[in-house]
Design a protein around this motif. Structure first.
Motif, mmCIF file in Angstrom:
data_model
loop_
_atom_site.group_PDB
_atom_site.id
_atom_site.type_symbol
_atom_site.label_atom_id
_atom_site.label_comp_id
_atom_site.label_asym_id
_atom_site.label_seq_id
_atom_site.Cartn_x
_atom_site.Cartn_y
_atom_site.Cartn_z
ATOM 1 N N SER A 78 -25.267 0.286 16.795
ATOM 2 C CA SER A 78 -26.761 0.070 15.358
ATOM 3 C C SER A 78 -25.879 0.052 14.109
ATOM 4 N N TYR A 79 -24.910 1.142 13.837
ATOM 5 C CA TYR A 79 -24.091 1.627 12.849
ATOM 6 C C TYR A 79 -22.756 1.312 13.231
ATOM 7 N N PHE A 80 -22.572 0.527 13.799
ATOM 8 C CA PHE A 80 -21.054 0.026 13.759
ATOM 9 C C PHE A 80 -20.822 -1.209 12.455
ATOM 10 N N PHE A 81 -21.439 -1.642 11.833
ATOM 11 C CA PHE A 81 -22.025 -2.469 10.418
ATOM 12 C C PHE A 81 -21.219 -1.565 9.467
ATOM 13 N N LEU A 82 -23.216 -0.186 9.784
ATOM 14 C CA LEU A 82 -23.213 0.163 8.117
ATOM 15 C C LEU A 82 -21.345 0.741 8.044
ATOM 16 N N VAL A 83 -20.801 2.004 8.842
ATOM 17 C CA VAL A 83 -19.792 2.685 8.814
ATOM 18 C C VAL A 83 -19.069 1.376 8.515
ATOM 19 N N TYR A 84 -18.403 0.408 8.712
ATOM 20 C CA TYR A 84 -18.029 -0.805 8.127
ATOM 21 C C TYR A 84 -17.977 -1.357 6.778
ATOM 22 N N ALA A 85 -19.228 -1.429 6.469
ATOM 23 C CA ALA A 85 -19.257 -1.627 5.146
ATOM 24 C C ALA A 85 -18.844 -0.326 4.275
ATOM 25 N N ILE A 86 -19.184 0.607 4.855
ATOM 26 C CA ILE A 86 -18.691 2.590 4.272
ATOM 27 C C ILE A 86 -17.852 2.039 3.236
ATOM 28 N N VAL A 87 -16.284 2.107 4.678
ATOM 29 C CA VAL A 87 -14.853 2.177 4.649
ATOM 30 C C VAL A 87 -14.559 1.028 3.494
ATOM 31 N N ILE A 88 -14.882 0.144 3.606
ATOM 32 C CA ILE A 88 -14.960 -1.189 2.798
ATOM 33 C C ILE A 88 -14.904 -0.841 1.319
ATOM 34 N N ILE A 89 -16.088 -0.469 1.145
ATOM 35 C CA ILE A 89 -16.257 0.032 -0.167
ATOM 36 C C ILE A 89 -15.695 0.905 -0.764
ATOM 37 N N PHE A 90 -15.029 1.506 -0.120
ATOM 38 C CA PHE A 90 -14.377 3.175 -0.689
ATOM 39 C C PHE A 90 -13.188 2.862 -0.642
ATOM 40 N N SER A 91 -12.431 1.646 0.242
ATOM 41 C CA SER A 91 -11.427 1.094 -0.096
ATOM 42 C C SER A 91 -10.562 -0.252 -0.396
ATOM 43 N N MET A 97 -29.294 -6.042 13.835
ATOM 44 C CA MET A 97 -29.905 -5.912 14.236
ATOM 45 C C MET A 97 -30.943 -4.616 14.744
ATOM 46 N N PHE A 98 -31.368 -4.773 13.666
ATOM 47 C CA PHE A 98 -32.307 -3.193 13.132
ATOM 48 C C PHE A 98 -33.738 -4.416 13.311
ATOM 49 N N LEU A 99 -34.027 -5.214 12.993
ATOM 50 C CA LEU A 99 -35.127 -5.861 13.027
ATOM 51 C C LEU A 99 -35.433 -6.618 14.069
ATOM 52 N N MET A 100 -34.347 -7.581 14.867
ATOM 53 C CA MET A 100 -34.210 -7.598 16.165
ATOM 54 C C MET A 100 -35.270 -6.737 17.293
ATOM 55 N N ILE A 125 -17.410 -9.513 2.402
ATOM 56 C CA ILE A 125 -17.820 -8.609 3.170
ATOM 57 C C ILE A 125 -18.469 -7.651 3.272
ATOM 58 N N LEU A 126 -19.031 -6.968 2.578
ATOM 59 C CA LEU A 126 -20.723 -6.470 2.629
ATOM 60 C C LEU A 126 -21.382 -7.119 3.022
ATOM 61 N N ALA A 127 -22.025 -8.467 3.158
ATOM 62 C CA ALA A 127 -22.296 -9.066 3.585
ATOM 63 C C ALA A 127 -22.107 -9.180 4.745
ATOM 64 N N THR A 128 -21.095 -9.176 4.978
ATOM 65 C CA THR A 128 -20.613 -9.849 6.462
ATOM 66 C C THR A 128 -21.354 -7.995 7.312
ATOM 67 N N ALA A 129 -20.870 -6.896 7.219
ATOM 68 C CA ALA A 129 -21.795 -5.290 6.906
ATOM 69 C C ALA A 129 -23.009 -4.587 7.449
ATOM 70 N N ILE A 130 -23.756 -5.770 6.068
ATOM 71 C CA ILE A 130 -25.025 -5.312 6.522
ATOM 72 C C ILE A 130 -26.139 -5.809 6.556
ATOM 73 N N GLY A 131 -25.870 -7.329 6.101
ATOM 74 C CA GLY A 131 -26.578 -8.627 7.293
ATOM 75 C C GLY A 131 -26.728 -7.748 8.958
ATOM 76 N N PRO A 132 -25.430 -8.184 9.811
ATOM 77 C CA PRO A 132 -25.757 -7.568 10.894
ATOM 78 C C PRO A 132 -26.692 -6.712 11.278
ATOM 79 N N PHE A 133 -26.683 -5.357 10.698
ATOM 80 C CA PHE A 133 -27.175 -4.175 10.996
ATOM 81 C C PHE A 133 -28.732 -4.015 10.469
ATOM 82 N N ILE A 134 -28.931 -4.803 9.879
ATOM 83 C CA ILE A 134 -30.189 -5.671 9.312
ATOM 84 C C ILE A 134 -31.148 -6.283 10.648
#
Length: 394
Positions: free
Chosen positions: A250-263, A157-160, A146-155
């Motif tokens: 561009s921050y969508f998947f970062l927020v998504y990942a943070i919520v998963i980490i804590f829950s 979109m940034f690299l694009m 799940i973290l990969a599904t969040a961090i991967g898109p974040f990276i």
């Protein structure tokens, strides 16, 4: 002594989880960028761009189907190594620009490699985790995905945004594929598969030799949930431009990942102590609420709150559903249960972008995401009918 036996965080568990994380990171790094690459490089239509994105997942279906069957014969360790070698080769071939047909072929073959890796790592984890903490352990393991599904898109979109961003993405994937191949040799995984009695094997239908029937009900719900999320994953860049919220997206998947980490830590423990239903029903409801907000977003804060809700609902549903698929199955069929779950789940993720790509020219992305809401809601009674009413604290 008993505490050692009940430990989750063994060296092998950590290495396998990291391998899973990095392979899926590569998957989603390309998932949100490859559509744009196809459009910019080959000037393809939206539907073909959606196919370029989703055919990868079709490949994972093939990989999981074959791996689930072969794991029982040669063991998950060898299957994992085969997948890792294939992933490296396919990642390197992205550097060649030989037309959209070639790109589709590479996407398909890399998907087979990732499907093989995912099935092998999932099976290994199901074997090495203590029974009393399997829900918690699989929760942590699926957190890597799940973290990969969040961090991967974040990276991605940034690299694009960089000059030659697509080349940077392709080279990064090559580096990651080399690292996880090296990491494999640091693990000392020793799993002895139970030999299936030839007489029992003959009694199995052709379907049962590739699919675990007991895992199908919860996996079907995962298919619908995955389909509902697939548009977010594949078309968020286009949607963000359409509603003029590119920066917030561009921050969508970062927020998504943070919520998963804590829950994730407490949802896995609740699964082991109270059963899956206590988690699944709220997760589906929260996912639906998140999609409502996502589909109607008109400001950055709305998009980011939607990311938090989708992260909690969608993210936690998947780990619990995967645990259910394994726990209702006999140990010698863990490989098939794991592949069955991900075959149906990946089918939802893979078919979604292709179908939605055909719908998009006739409507808007906002309407497409609105259409996903009733599909999510209908999963509540379906889960109760197919799975929930039969579940107790496992």
């Amino acid at each position: 002594m008993s505490e050692v036996k009940e430990s989750i965080w063994t060296k092998d568990f950590i290495i396998v989880s990291v391998i899973n994380f990095m392979s899926i990171l590569m998957f989603f790094l390309l998932m949100v960028t490859i559509s744009s690459y196809a459009v910019e490089t080959y000037s393809v239509s939206t539907s073909i761009a959606g196919l370029v994105s989703s055919i990868f997942i079709i490949g994972t279906l093939v990989g999981r189907l074959g791996a689930g069957r072969l794991i029982g014969a040669i063991g998950p360790q060898k299957i994992l190594l085969i997948g890792l070698i294939g992933l490296f080769i396919m990642s390197a071939l992205y550097l060649l620009e030989w037309g959209v047909g070639y790109l589709l072929t590479i996407r398909l073959l890399q998907g087979i490699a990732v499907g093989t890796i995912g099935t092998a790592t999932g099976t290994i984890v199901a074997y090495i985790l203590p029974a009393s903490r399997k829900g918690e352990g699989i929760g942590y393991f699926s957190l890597s995905a799940i973290l990969a599904t969040a961090i991967g898109p974040f990276i991605g979109m940034f690299l694009m945004k960089l000059e030659n961003g697509f080349d940077v993405i392709f080279y990064l994937n090559i580096i990651l594929s080399v690292l996880i191949l090296i990491g494999f040799f640091f693990a000392k995984i020793t799993i002895t598969m139970k030999k299936v009695d030839p007489k029992e094997e003959k009694k199995l239908s052709l379907l049962e030799k590739f699919i675990e029937p007991k895992a199908i009900p919860v996996s079907f719900i995962a298919l619908l949930i995955g389909f509902s999320y697939s548009g977010v994953m594949s078309f968020i860049t286009f949607y963000a431009k359409q509603i003029d919220l590119v920066e917030a997206a561009s921050y969508f998947f970062l927020v998504y990942a943070i919520v998963i980490i804590f829950s994730r830590p407490f949802t896995g423990k609740l699964m082991d102590s109270r059963g899956p239903n206590l988690i699944v029903y709220p997760c589906i409801i929260v996912f639906a609420l998140g999609m409502v907000l996502f589909s109607q977003a008109s400001a950055g804060w709305m998009l980011l709150v939607a990311a938090a809700l989708i992260g909690f609902g969608y993210g936690n549903f998947n780990s619990i559903a995967q645990t259910v698929a394994v726990k209702v199955t006999e140990p010698h069929r863990f490989g098939l249960a794991t592949s069955t779950y991900f075959i149906l789940y990946d089918l939802g993720l893979g078919v979604g972008p292709f179908i939605l790509g055909f719908i998009e020219p006739h409507t808007t992305y906002r309407m497409i995401f609105t259409m996903m809401i009733p599909i999510i809601i209908i999963c509540i009674p379906l889960y109760h009918l197919l799975v929930g009413r039969k579940q107790k604290a496992l």
